[in-house]
Enzyme design. Structure first.
Site, PDB file in Angstrom:
ATOM      1  CG  ASN A 208     -14.619 116.299 -18.339  1.00 54.37           C
ATOM      2  OD1 ASN A 208     -15.597 115.996 -18.967  1.00 54.37           O
ATOM      3  ND2 ASN A 208     -13.356 115.865 -18.687  1.00 54.37           N
ATOM      4  CG  ASP A 276      -6.075 119.936 -19.438  1.00 59.08           C
ATOM      5  OD1 ASP A 276      -5.966 119.482 -20.271  1.00 59.08           O
ATOM      6  OD2 ASP A 276      -6.603 120.934 -19.001  1.00 59.08           O
ATOM      7  CE  LYS A 286     -12.953 101.809  -1.084  1.00 63.41           C
ATOM      8  NZ  LYS A 286     -14.112 101.402  -0.265  1.00 63.41           N
ATOM      9  CB  ILE A 305      -4.797 113.813 -28.016  1.00 59.68           C
ATOM     10  CG1 ILE A 305      -4.523 112.936 -26.684  1.00 59.68           C
ATOM     11  CG2 ILE A 305      -4.907 112.835 -29.285  1.00 59.68           C
ATOM     12  CD1 ILE A 305      -5.850 112.197 -26.250  1.00 59.68           C
TER      13      ILE A 305
END
Ligand code: CTP
Length: 398
Positions: A208, A276, A286, A305
């Site tokens: 992110n 998430d 790969k 957490i």
């Protein structure tokens, strides 16, 4: 008092080096042990004999001193102190530090150290005001290096202006503050920060946009007022601050394990943008293009957490703080999140792209506690962190 504190004192080559002799006396009077390091240029201003006589310790001078390396290697020397103090810090030493140069003992120690560093600059006023020195000062401050001075006044070179090294007692006060003789002294605080990377295969991952800037600023602000900070960070784009215990992780599950290992703590600040979900069965090879079309990724839920720590039955930290990054209905979502997770406070912010907050240097937050919601004005992430650190200190020192 600085009883049993170890100061590694690097004396740079400037006329202000004579004040460092007095600094050594003042530090020893307060119970500190001083390990002195002289640069070559410093030896033109003060003698190794006077420095070692005052410090009551051997003076370290040479990077390639075989006897010294056998007794205590330069890496160990750089880490065995509670604080590294550079006084006087010359333009040359600041330039080396800012540029990452390590070509003598002093600059190598400064690069190898993982303890906080305090600089007491001293130089001619024109040198202090030179654009390169200003640039270096800003870079070093951004790296978490602390400064005391310089003061303005008549200078040994006959000019007037900023550039005089701070007086020994001012440096002693700055050392006290840097050593965290502050309101959070003796408190252990966990801070999570940065994004997590969830592997798809050995070369790809899901991530992110979190830079880790806010979590880093919180860790720095807590350490500045004396906390022992355990900083559990995902792969952030800003470097961790100086003077904290850094635990680097990649994935949410690694972060979860590192958080558990950090307990017990007096407070936990969960600023990380934890993914998430993870890819349920990340491939150990790969993934290749196939003729049969696109691969399908299945997701599994990551451990929450913050929720787990907030709801611990035994050993729950007395103060648990979460962050809520929302793009709409910020207050409503964040208030619900505080209840759902069971944390004490939520620091909520609006990260919709128009705000420029995600990845930016400013933040506009609402602090949600059991007493209600408090809007803080938009300010730098460092200022948000300082304010939050003071609030934490208020609660923990009750
Ligand atoms: N958090 C955490 N572990 C997770 C997810 C989030 O510790 N697996 C923490 C974050 O560090 C932050 C807070 O929880 O302090 C809020 O995270 P957020 O992702 O906004 O919460 P979610 O419960 O995932 O809510 P949403 O539905 O908005 O994604």
């Amino acid at each position: 008092m600085l009883n049993s504190k170890r100061i590694l004192l690097i004396i740079g080559g400037g006329i202000a080096a004579y004040k460092s002799l007095d600094l050594i006396r003042r530090l020893r009077e307060r119970g500190a042990a001083v390990t002195p390091v002289l640069t070559r240029a410093a030896e033109e201003f003060v003698t190794p004999l006077s420095v070692s006589a005052l410090a009551g310790e051997k003076v370290h001078r040479d990077l390639f001193d075989l006897t010294a390396e056998a007794e205590m290697g330069h890496i160990q020397l750089s880490r065995s102190a509670d604080l590294v103090v550079v006084a006087p810090a010359t333009a040359d030493l600041m330039g080396k530090m800012a540029g990452g140069l390590a070509n003598d003992l002093a600059s190598t120690l400064l690069m190898a150290t993982d303890t906080p560093v305090l600089l007491a600059p001293a130089m001619n006023v024109r040198m202090w005001e030179h654009p390169s020195t200003r640039r270096n000062r800003d870079l070093l401050a951004g790296d978490g290096i602390r400064f005391v001075g310089p003061n303005s006044g008549d200078m040994a070179c006959g000019e007037y202006g900023p550039g005089r090294m701070s007086e020994p007692m001012e440096i002693v006060a700055a050392i006290d503050a840097a050593l965290g003789n502050g309101p959070l002294a003796g408190k252990r605080i966990l801070v999570t920060s940065g994004p997590t990377h969830e592997p798809i295969d050995p070369v790809r991952y899901i991530a992110n946009r979190s830079s880790g800037a806010q979590g880093t600023a919180v860790a720095k602000a807590l350490a500045a007022i004396g906390a022992h900070v355990v900083f559990v960070t995902g792969p952030a784009s800003v470097p961790p601050p100086q003077g904290v215990e850094v635990v680097r992780v990649e994935s949410a599950r690694e972060m979860d394990a590192a958080v558990t290992a950090a307990l017990p703590v007096d407070a936990g600040v969960f600023a990380a943008a934890v993914a998430d979900w993870r890819v349920a069965s990340a491939s150990d090879r790969k993934l290749k293009k196939t003729r049969d079309g696109l691969p399908t990724l299945e997701f599994a839920e990551n451990p929450d957490i913050l929720k787990r720590i907030s709801q611990m039955r035994e050993g729950r930290p007395p103060l648990v703080i979460g962050f809520a990054a929302e793009t709409d209905n910020v207050l409503e979502h964040a208030t619900a999140k505080r209840a759902r997770k069971g944390c004490d406070w939520i620091v909520a912010n609006d990260v919709s792209p128009a705000t420029g907050i995600m990845g930016g240097s400013e933040n506009a937050v609402t602090l949600i506690t059991a007493e209600g919601a408090e809007d803080w004005p938009r300010m730098g992430k460092d200022a948000v962190a300082t304010r939050l650190a003071c609030r934490i200190a208020d609660v923990l020192s009750r």
